[in-house]
Design an enzyme around this catalytic site. Structure first.
Site, mmCIF file in Angstrom:
data_model
loop_
_atom_site.group_PDB
_atom_site.id
_atom_site.type_symbol
_atom_site.label_atom_id
_atom_site.label_comp_id
_atom_site.label_asym_id
_atom_site.label_seq_id
_atom_site.Cartn_x
_atom_site.Cartn_y
_atom_site.Cartn_z
ATOM 1 N N HIS A 59 -7.666 -4.959 -1.000
ATOM 2 C CA HIS A 59 -6.679 -4.029 -0.756
ATOM 3 C C HIS A 59 -5.994 -5.331 0.652
ATOM 4 O O HIS A 59 -6.019 -5.551 1.788
ATOM 5 C CB HIS A 59 -6.903 -3.078 -0.467
ATOM 6 C CG HIS A 59 -5.826 -2.242 -0.289
ATOM 7 N ND1 HIS A 59 -4.895 -2.127 -1.288
ATOM 8 C CD2 HIS A 59 -4.911 -1.575 1.140
ATOM 9 C CE1 HIS A 59 -4.014 -1.217 -0.577
ATOM 10 N NE2 HIS A 59 -4.391 -0.445 0.113
ATOM 11 N N ASP A 70 -9.535 -5.323 -4.860
ATOM 12 C CA ASP A 70 -8.573 -3.930 -3.994
ATOM 13 C C ASP A 70 -9.166 -2.648 -4.731
ATOM 14 O O ASP A 70 -9.193 -2.693 -6.221
ATOM 15 C CB ASP A 70 -7.196 -3.713 -4.688
ATOM 16 C CG ASP A 70 -6.152 -3.201 -3.759
ATOM 17 O OD1 ASP A 70 -6.831 -2.256 -3.344
ATOM 18 O OD2 ASP A 70 -5.108 -2.637 -3.812
ATOM 19 N N SER A 123 0.923 -0.777 -0.349
ATOM 20 C CA SER A 123 -0.034 -0.339 -0.013
ATOM 21 C C SER A 123 1.325 1.119 0.330
ATOM 22 O O SER A 123 1.779 1.403 -1.369
ATOM 23 C CB SER A 123 -0.597 0.036 1.224
ATOM 24 O OG SER A 123 -1.891 0.616 0.936
#
Length: 318
Positions: free
Chosen positions: A292, A260, A165
């Protein structure tokens, strides 16, 4: 009637809430677990090191159980945690567990970076803090640094960076900075980007229907990086980066998850790097039906296990 102290200026649940009086409430990633010498389950040892005393920049180091000669030199993983630039640390149960498990499987030494978090420390501070850790690591390449685990056990010709991320975004930017300012004594071989936080300049891949999430993500970037020039900022937009062709590593793996909401960013990164003229090995790994950073929250998931095995193999390829 609620107090003015309860008035919310910015709400990005489930990450963070910022109040009009300046108070900041982190909604996740606050728990800390201690470092351990020789974990009974994995044999992995960990310890915490202060790297920049003036700022508190630090790291959690991980050392696998060494079954061969004490002179054996192992690949080095530099891991950078995610959390929207604003939550989590290397010391949280989530990241301590994941990095430790990756170290166990890959048999590598790891440095998990603790950078100062926005919004109290707005970007680009996290990038500068991460760079300071890389410089500290490089100071050990002559085997005369301050940390014995690095001096004694690391092969500085086999260094990889990984992150998830926002941490994947930082890892990429560290690879770019290492292209512009090489770190003497470190040879970067791999860059692993898991569900990376990037802005897509053009639609690629499947359409994302969660427009509310996308809008909040755009707002998050502007709050975390108030000095940004916008989405032509090379920190967030790979197409605005002028140094992709010379990216300081031999291999890149980009991991994406079908569900995601931010998938278009890493897909755009993959496409942009592919067209940049960079001559390394580029791999795209996609997990169908997953969201995600699913691998952090459900590490025993079959696809999470397969991802970890792939990343471990990636770390051991020269």
């Amino acid at each position: 009637m609620g107090s003015n102290n309860d008035a919310v200026l910015y709400d990005y649940a489930p990450l963070i809430r910022i109040y009009k009086d300046g108070r900041i409430e982190r909604l996740a990633g606050n728990e800390i677990v201690p470092a351990t010498i020789s974990d009974p389950k994995t044999g992995v040892s960990s310890k915490d090191v202060i790297i920049v005393p003036e700022t508190g920049v630090s790291a959690r180091l991980f050392l696998p159980k060494i079954t061969h000669s004490l002179d054996q030199k192992l690949p080095l993983l530099i891991y950078i945690h995610g959390g929207g630039f604003c939550i989590e640390t290397p010391f949280s149960p989530l990241y301590n567990s994941y990095v430790s498990s990756l170290v166990e499987e890959a048999k590598v030494v790891a440095v998990s970076i603790h950078y100062r978090r926005a919004p109290e420390h707005p970007l680009p501070i996290a990038y500068d803090d991460s760079w300071a850790v890389l410089q500290w690591i490089a100071s050990h390449s002559n085997r005369n640094g301050t940390e014995s685990w690095l001096n004694n056990h690391v092969d500085f010709n086999r260094v990889s960076m990984m992150g998830d991320s926002a941490g994947a975004n930082i890892a990429h930017n560290m690879a770019v900075r290492a292209t512009e300012t090489p770190l003497e004594g470190l040879r970067f071989v791999g860059l692993g980007l898991v569900h990376a936080f990037f802005h897509e300049e053009e639609p690629v891949g499947p359409e994302v229907s969660d427009e509310e999430m996308k809008a909040k993500t755009i707002k998050l970037w502007r709050v975390m990086c108030p000095s940004t020039i916008g989405f032509n900022d090379p920190l967030i937009n790979p197409a605005a980066c002028t140094n992709l062709k010379g990216l300081a590593c031999k291999r890149v793996v980009v991991c994406v998850a079908e569900k995601d909401p931010l998938i278009r960013g890493p897909l755009f990164y993959h496409k942009t790097l592919q067209k940049s003229g960079w001559e390394g090995e580029l791999e795209l790994m996609e997990d169908q039906g997953e969201g995600h950073v699913f691998h952090l929250f459900n590490p025993t998931n079959q696809k999470a296990v397969a991802m970890k095995t792939r990343l471990a193999s990636f770390l051991n390829t020269d």
